[in-house]
Enzyme design. Sequence first.
Site, PDB file in Angstrom:
ATOM      1  N   HIS A 325       3.308  -8.959 -37.189  1.00 44.44           N
ATOM      2  CA  HIS A 325       2.455  -7.828 -37.538  1.00 44.44           C
ATOM      3  C   HIS A 325       1.225  -8.247 -38.318  1.00 44.44           C
ATOM      4  CE1 HIS A 325       5.869  -5.409 -36.299  1.00 44.44           C
ATOM      5  NE2 HIS A 325       5.044  -4.383 -36.229  1.00 44.44           N
ATOM      6  N   GLY A 326       1.338  -9.279 -39.097  1.00 45.52           N
ATOM      7  CA  GLY A 326       0.167  -9.692 -39.866  1.00 45.52           C
ATOM      8  C   GLY A 326       0.460 -10.918 -40.688  1.00 45.52           C
TER       9      GLY A 326
END
Lengths: 480, 395
Positions: A325-326
């Site tokens: 996701h990041g």
Amino acid sequence: MEFNSYSYLLALIPVVALFWALPPVARRWYVLVLSLGFYASWGATYAFLPIAICGAVFWCAHRMLAAGETPAGRRWFLGGIAFVLIVLSYFKYANFFLDNFARLIRMFGAEPGWGAVQVALPLGISFYSFEAISFLIDSRQGRVKKPAFLDMSLFVLFWPHLVAGPIVRVRELVPQFSFSKKFDASMLALGLDRLLWGLVQKNVFANPLGSWVDDGFRPAATASLSTIDGWALAVAFGLQIYFDFASYSNMAIGTARLMGVTLPENFRHPYHAVSPPDFWGRWHMTLSRWIRDYLFFPVNARYQAAPGPLYASLLGIMGLAGLWHGAGWGFIAWGLLQGLYLVLYRIWESATESRPGWKEALPVRLGWRLATLAMVMTAWIPFRASTGEQAAVMLKMMYTGFRFHLSQPVNFYLIVAGFVVFCALEPWLGEKIEQAGRSLEARTGNPHNLVLARPLLYAVCLLLFLAFDARDAKFIYFQF
Amino acid sequence: MTGAARLAAFAVFQTLALLGVLLWLRPVGAVNRAIDWLAGLSPEAAMTIPVRRQPDLHETSLGDAPKASFERLAARWHDVAPRRRVLFTGNSQMQMAVLAPNERLRPEPERTYFDWVAEGLAGRGVSCYRLSAGALSYSEALWYLTYLTGRPETTPGLVILQTNYAGFANGGVREGIAALLDDEAFAARIEKLAADPAWALSEPAREALARHRRQREASGPATGASPAGETAAAGHRLETATRAWLDRAVPGLAIRDLHKVDVYSLLFRARVHVARIRSGGARSIAPARLAASRAALEAIAALCRERGIRLIIFRAPVNPSVTLFKTESDRTGYEEFLAGLCKRYGGTLLDFEASVPAAEWGNGVDGPDPLHLGRAGHKRLAELLIERIAPQLGL
């Protein structure tokens, strides 16, 4: 060009009309060119990247299939995956790794001799990288027979899912790229239903919630938050990210449907989940099945019934899902928490295997339902918080440092409560609207209610979309 | 064209035509009017009353983009003796009028108490300026004063700071005010303030500085984790052109924001009539927010003393039919803090809290307005202020 931009919506009418006017063979090239144009509209410089990934992965797959079940075939397979992961790591994680390595070095009193890498994150790289990997794996496992480059390119670049999913599988999408279906008015009805509902979810639900969430998560405001504020903000962000991402998925599914292509569903009322595994069967479903099929099953095939390694793999895989996701510790913490929930549920299942009656008891089912909701909302805190310290303060406030004042304006709590009620009723409302539509169609003989009834609903959705216009509000998942 | 294609084209046509009708009709606004009528409200109670906006007297962006206003102020005050420059600062109470039940809308924009005071003192050689914004935090007031005192031509001789207890609940620094950080000398002063970790205000200052830095980076060349070169991209330019064209070509589209106002107004009416929750209820302010607001006021007072600027803090009137304080200690804490502040820094405290009778207060959708005055209320407050300020100015 975003799905909720005026230019996109306006362009979609002639684009779809021309699509259906073309012969099926020409539609394939038409869609490919449009997809590249769509991606390049964010920055022509970076449009080469998905093309390069497509080219490299197709070449590796081609050589791999030619080499068959030999060590060379395996090398081509692993080489293709490594290429995609290196590209993804460079663009998405280079600074994260360098920064953390530098911190580690500083802990030993040395000063690192490097700074940050000047690199922009190409839009949607996490999504099309995973699709490219799935193409290689499916080819290796014989689920893709003699792929053509055009099919492969369309599979990765098809614009409705290119930037933020749903993450598709070769076998569900490539056969549809013959574009041989005949136009049917139901395609328009189903497509516009999803597209316009997505516009409302984004502009009317997600964006206004986002303003409150941004204000509440300001680091300066953290110290003054109470237990009630902490929970309300966790719920508000949970709702914001759900509406934001579900809206994008709806618009993607709707756009594809207008061209007769069915994309897989990505959300199924996730906050109605009855357990942590059930949540992952309802939230970002296409990522869940990617993780399940390409990571969880292959890893756990070795462990069989050994619980220790199984739990460790669950934690590790969900930690990686967080990292996907990041590039930040908050995302990893979110993934690890989700992994922990899955482990806890597995332990509970094992412990109650001999007492099946327990699982079915109403208090137990209700307890798991509430606990799942609380756990999911809790996990959003590190996901959204600006720093680890902020997340820690908010979690402490929610679970141990009880304070019960309200530090946000009353409208915030009312809006969150309103959306909670809406979310609770959403499946029921959806069903009732569908029933009413079917009954109206049967009574009036108006095909798909496309005379007056549906256009009126569409016009109301468009009016709301226009009224709550927020040009600069980006989709949260664009940063992933 | 097949039958299905014809039906689809007709459906798209109907959708766009119905959208045009809805844009023109403003259906949610009509529902709001019907609700007000059923509730027996006058049309004025539900209206935003137009007030005077004069760039020479008011910061007209109301906090959204104050820099241009300050340039104008510098030109205006350049020839005014510093001791004759009076700066009023405060929140929406200073810039809004809500008509009382017996007051009816007039064609000309309403005057707030500031306008009456400015007009009353102008004849005596005093130049007043209003620096207000809705929900202005005292941190923002401090930023404003820090910015204005950075230049001799915008430094006032007297600062009149309006306070009410509700104002202590506001925090942070909005983007429009944070944009003043483009001025490097000002940014350096704020950075100095932000560097003190023990100070309650340093965190909002640090946060605003960091946000401003991020924004500057984002508007520069594409670096970091943002979609590549987005603002300069073809899609961005196309969207800008499309919006401009649609605003010109489609009647009613340019005022689409009003439909959002209608929806929010409807929700507000639901809050008032269904949930029975009215504005301005009594409350206790969270300790951290209270500490930050107090620190900002201390800093304002210190800044005024340091620069030789006279300071008047006036406790603004509150509608006698409501209370802003949840507990008695909220009230005493507020009163003692303001009295102590003026004593410590040599400021003057004026108390107008109970100076306007209930009949002269605004009446809104949710009943008596706790903070916003009606026409007569503004006039009464202005007269009281002139009477008390004039001696301070040696008039």
